[in-house]
Design a protein around this motif. Sequence first.
Motif, PDB file in Angstrom:
ATOM      1  N   GLY A   1     -71.721 -61.299  12.139  1.00  0.00           N
ATOM      2  CA  GLY A   1     -72.374 -61.428  10.859  1.00  0.00           C
ATOM      3  C   GLY A   1     -71.971 -61.739   9.999  1.00  0.00           C
ATOM      4  N   LEU A   2     -70.631 -61.817   9.331  1.00  0.00           N
ATOM      5  CA  LEU A   2     -69.843 -62.251   8.051  1.00  0.00           C
ATOM      6  C   LEU A   2     -69.266 -64.110   8.764  1.00  0.00           C
ATOM      7  CD1 LEU A   2     -68.064 -59.768   7.091  1.00  0.00           C
ATOM      8  CD2 LEU A   2     -69.711 -59.946   5.912  1.00  0.00           C
TER       9      LEU A   2
ATOM     10  N   ALA B   1     -63.779 -60.664  -5.307  1.00  0.00           N
ATOM     11  CA  ALA B   1     -65.562 -60.710  -5.086  1.00  0.00           C
ATOM     12  C   ALA B   1     -65.894 -60.893  -3.565  1.00  0.00           C
ATOM     13  CB  ALA B   1     -65.716 -61.606  -6.023  1.00  0.00           C
ATOM     14  N   ARG B   2     -65.007 -61.556  -2.840  1.00  0.00           N
ATOM     15  CA  ARG B   2     -65.357 -62.551  -1.670  1.00  0.00           C
ATOM     16  C   ARG B   2     -65.248 -60.902  -0.040  1.00  0.00           C
ATOM     17  NH1 ARG B   2     -62.674 -66.350   1.856  1.00  0.00           N
ATOM     18  NH2 ARG B   2     -61.580 -64.818   3.550  1.00  0.00           N
ATOM     19  N   ALA B   3     -64.180 -60.156  -0.777  1.00  0.00           N
ATOM     20  CA  ALA B   3     -64.436 -58.952  -0.022  1.00  0.00           C
ATOM     21  C   ALA B   3     -66.224 -58.411   0.572  1.00  0.00           C
ATOM     22  CB  ALA B   3     -63.599 -58.058   0.046  1.00  0.00           C
TER      23      ALA B   3
ATOM     24  N   LEU C   1     -52.993 -58.284  -6.095  1.00  0.00           N
ATOM     25  CA  LEU C   1     -53.835 -59.040  -5.771  1.00  0.00           C
ATOM     26  C   LEU C   1     -53.922 -59.632  -4.747  1.00  0.00           C
ATOM     27  CD1 LEU C   1     -54.988 -59.968  -9.942  1.00  0.00           C
ATOM     28  CD2 LEU C   1     -56.541 -58.198  -8.352  1.00  0.00           C
ATOM     29  N   SER C   2     -52.811 -60.258  -4.451  1.00  0.00           N
ATOM     30  CA  SER C   2     -52.163 -61.142  -3.232  1.00  0.00           C
ATOM     31  C   SER C   2     -52.695 -60.344  -1.835  1.00  0.00           C
ATOM     32  CB  SER C   2     -51.040 -61.526  -3.206  1.00  0.00           C
ATOM     33  OG  SER C   2     -50.934 -60.166  -3.014  1.00  0.00           O
ATOM     34  N   ALA C   3     -53.824 -59.120  -2.093  1.00  0.00           N
ATOM     35  CA  ALA C   3     -53.835 -58.305  -0.656  1.00  0.00           C
ATOM     36  C   ALA C   3     -55.563 -59.527   0.028  1.00  0.00           C
ATOM     37  CB  ALA C   3     -54.357 -56.833  -0.853  1.00  0.00           C
ATOM     38  N   GLU C   4     -55.899 -60.109  -1.064  1.00  0.00           N
ATOM     39  CA  GLU C   4     -56.764 -60.661  -1.034  1.00  0.00           C
ATOM     40  C   GLU C   4     -57.598 -59.923   0.701  1.00  0.00           C
ATOM     41  OE1 GLU C   4     -56.683 -64.260  -1.369  1.00  0.00           O
ATOM     42  OE2 GLU C   4     -55.190 -64.691  -3.372  1.00  0.00           O
ATOM     43  N   PRO C   5     -58.393 -58.963   0.765  1.00  0.00           N
ATOM     44  CA  PRO C   5     -58.902 -58.076   2.285  1.00  0.00           C
ATOM     45  C   PRO C   5     -60.209 -59.215   1.613  1.00  0.00           C
ATOM     46  CG  PRO C   5     -59.485 -56.608  -0.139  1.00  0.00           C
ATOM     47  CD  PRO C   5     -58.165 -57.624  -0.498  1.00  0.00           C
ATOM     48  N   ASP C   6     -60.972 -59.604   2.974  1.00  0.00           N
ATOM     49  CA  ASP C   6     -62.103 -60.499   3.662  1.00  0.00           C
ATOM     50  C   ASP C   6     -62.984 -59.107   4.132  1.00  0.00           C
ATOM     51  OD1 ASP C   6     -61.251 -62.908   3.986  1.00  0.00           O
ATOM     52  OD2 ASP C   6     -59.877 -62.513   5.603  1.00  0.00           O
ATOM     53  N   LEU C   7     -62.314 -57.557   4.328  1.00  0.00           N
ATOM     54  CA  LEU C   7     -63.172 -56.593   4.943  1.00  0.00           C
ATOM     55  C   LEU C   7     -62.642 -55.613   4.388  1.00  0.00           C
ATOM     56  CD1 LEU C   7     -65.500 -55.562   6.452  1.00  0.00           C
ATOM     57  CD2 LEU C   7     -63.893 -56.114   8.462  1.00  0.00           C
ATOM     58  N   ALA C   8     -63.087 -54.593   4.273  1.00  0.00           N
ATOM     59  CA  ALA C   8     -62.737 -52.736   3.064  1.00  0.00           C
ATOM     60  C   ALA C   8     -63.717 -52.064   3.928  1.00  0.00           C
ATOM     61  CB  ALA C   8     -62.783 -52.899   1.861  1.00  0.00           C
ATOM     62  N   PHE C   9     -62.590 -50.967   4.323  1.00  0.00           N
ATOM     63  CA  PHE C   9     -63.672 -50.188   5.142  1.00  0.00           C
ATOM     64  C   PHE C   9     -63.513 -48.687   4.264  1.00  0.00           C
ATOM     65  CE2 PHE C   9     -62.898 -52.276   9.595  1.00  0.00           C
ATOM     66  CZ  PHE C   9     -64.605 -51.981   9.882  1.00  0.00           C
ATOM     67  N   VAL C  10     -63.998 -48.467   3.890  1.00  0.00           N
ATOM     68  CA  VAL C  10     -63.990 -47.328   2.386  1.00  0.00           C
ATOM     69  C   VAL C  10     -64.985 -46.243   2.756  1.00  0.00           C
ATOM     70  CG1 VAL C  10     -64.559 -47.074   0.485  1.00  0.00           C
ATOM     71  CG2 VAL C  10     -64.093 -49.396   1.169  1.00  0.00           C
ATOM     72  N   ASP C  11     -64.108 -45.060   2.669  1.00  0.00           N
ATOM     73  CA  ASP C  11     -64.843 -44.089   3.231  1.00  0.00           C
ATOM     74  C   ASP C  11     -65.193 -43.232   1.718  1.00  0.00           C
ATOM     75  OD1 ASP C  11     -65.109 -41.316   4.025  1.00  0.00           O
ATOM     76  OD2 ASP C  11     -63.061 -40.150   3.415  1.00  0.00           O
TER      77      ASP C  11
ATOM     78  N   MET D   1     -74.291 -65.485   0.340  1.00  0.00           N
ATOM     79  CA  MET D   1     -73.646 -65.460   1.129  1.00  0.00           C
ATOM     80  C   MET D   1     -72.316 -66.161   1.691  1.00  0.00           C
ATOM     81  SD  MET D   1     -73.521 -61.804   3.873  1.00  0.00           S
ATOM     82  CE  MET D   1     -74.952 -60.836   2.384  1.00  0.00           C
ATOM     83  N   ILE D   2     -70.966 -65.177   1.219  1.00  0.00           N
ATOM     84  CA  ILE D   2     -70.359 -66.138   2.047  1.00  0.00           C
ATOM     85  C   ILE D   2     -69.328 -65.727   2.925  1.00  0.00           C
ATOM     86  CG2 ILE D   2     -67.176 -66.480   1.222  1.00  0.00           C
ATOM     87  CD1 ILE D   2     -67.796 -64.860  -1.483  1.00  0.00           C
ATOM     88  N   ARG D   3     -69.826 -66.526   4.354  1.00  0.00           N
ATOM     89  CA  ARG D   3     -68.672 -66.829   5.250  1.00  0.00           C
ATOM     90  C   ARG D   3     -67.153 -66.701   5.346  1.00  0.00           C
ATOM     91  NH1 ARG D   3     -73.005 -70.978   8.819  1.00  0.00           N
ATOM     92  NH2 ARG D   3     -74.485 -70.043   8.493  1.00  0.00           N
ATOM     93  N   LEU D   4     -67.139 -66.016   6.219  1.00  0.00           N
ATOM     94  CA  LEU D   4     -65.762 -65.827   6.146  1.00  0.00           C
ATOM     95  C   LEU D   4     -64.867 -66.447   7.718  1.00  0.00           C
ATOM     96  CD1 LEU D   4     -65.356 -62.210   5.137  1.00  0.00           C
ATOM     97  CD2 LEU D   4     -65.112 -63.839   4.173  1.00  0.00           C
ATOM     98  N   THR D   5     -63.490 -66.683   7.867  1.00  0.00           N
ATOM     99  CA  THR D   5     -63.160 -66.926   9.522  1.00  0.00           C
ATOM    100  C   THR D   5     -62.952 -65.778   9.662  1.00  0.00           C
ATOM    101  OG1 THR D   5     -63.046 -69.118   8.100  1.00  0.00           O
ATOM    102  CG2 THR D   5     -61.524 -68.694   9.479  1.00  0.00           C
ATOM    103  N   SER D   6     -62.379 -65.807  11.204  1.00  0.00           N
ATOM    104  CA  SER D   6     -61.863 -64.437  11.932  1.00  0.00           C
ATOM    105  C   SER D   6     -60.325 -65.179  12.414  1.00  0.00           C
ATOM    106  CB  SER D   6     -62.560 -63.794  13.013  1.00  0.00           C
ATOM    107  OG  SER D   6     -61.943 -63.209  13.234  1.00  0.00           O
ATOM    108  N   PRO D   7     -59.593 -64.478  12.342  1.00  0.00           N
ATOM    109  CA  PRO D   7     -59.507 -62.473  11.867  1.00  0.00           C
ATOM    110  C   PRO D   7     -59.611 -62.317  10.594  1.00  0.00           C
ATOM    111  CG  PRO D   7     -56.940 -64.242  12.284  1.00  0.00           C
ATOM    112  CD  PRO D   7     -57.999 -65.390  12.719  1.00  0.00           C
TER     113      PRO D   7
END
Length: 150
Positions: free
Chosen positions: A124-125, A80-82, A49-59, A1-7
């Motif tokens: 968790g991330l 892939a890391r999102a 592609l440059s948007a590079e989200p870490d997190l996506a909320f998807v309906d 699991m990839i660890r992300l940095t906040s924000p």
Amino acid sequence: MIRLTSPFRVLIVEDEALLAMDIEALVEDAGHQVVGEAASVHELEALPLSAEPDLAFVDLQLALGTNGLDAAKLIRERWARAAVIFVTANPKKIPEDFAGAHGVIPKPFSRAGLTSALRYIEEGLTTPPPTSPLPASFIASPAFAASWGA
């Protein structure tokens, strides 16, 4: 699991404009940055592609006959890391394996519910396992929960 940095850099895939605006406000109030919004898989494909989200909320149900399962697959292919979190009134329509997503926030949700779910997801991330108790507003996928022995 990839660890992300906040924000986090956050992508919102939601076809109800008012709900997307509410999620955006809550995400920004929590100190994160919204890097894109889409109401359909077609709009998602058009994002750079440059948007590079870490997190996506998807309906799950999106505009133009598209759906969140296809959106989640596209997000994983492009970024892939999102981490993908479904936001839906139909959590039972999510496959047992969560289609590779990290969890689900059932609709309807309150401001406090989304905020506590976001805090739990962030913990968790970034520094697993989360120190906050599992909020009632979030259902972690079995794989995400298992990644920290929960």
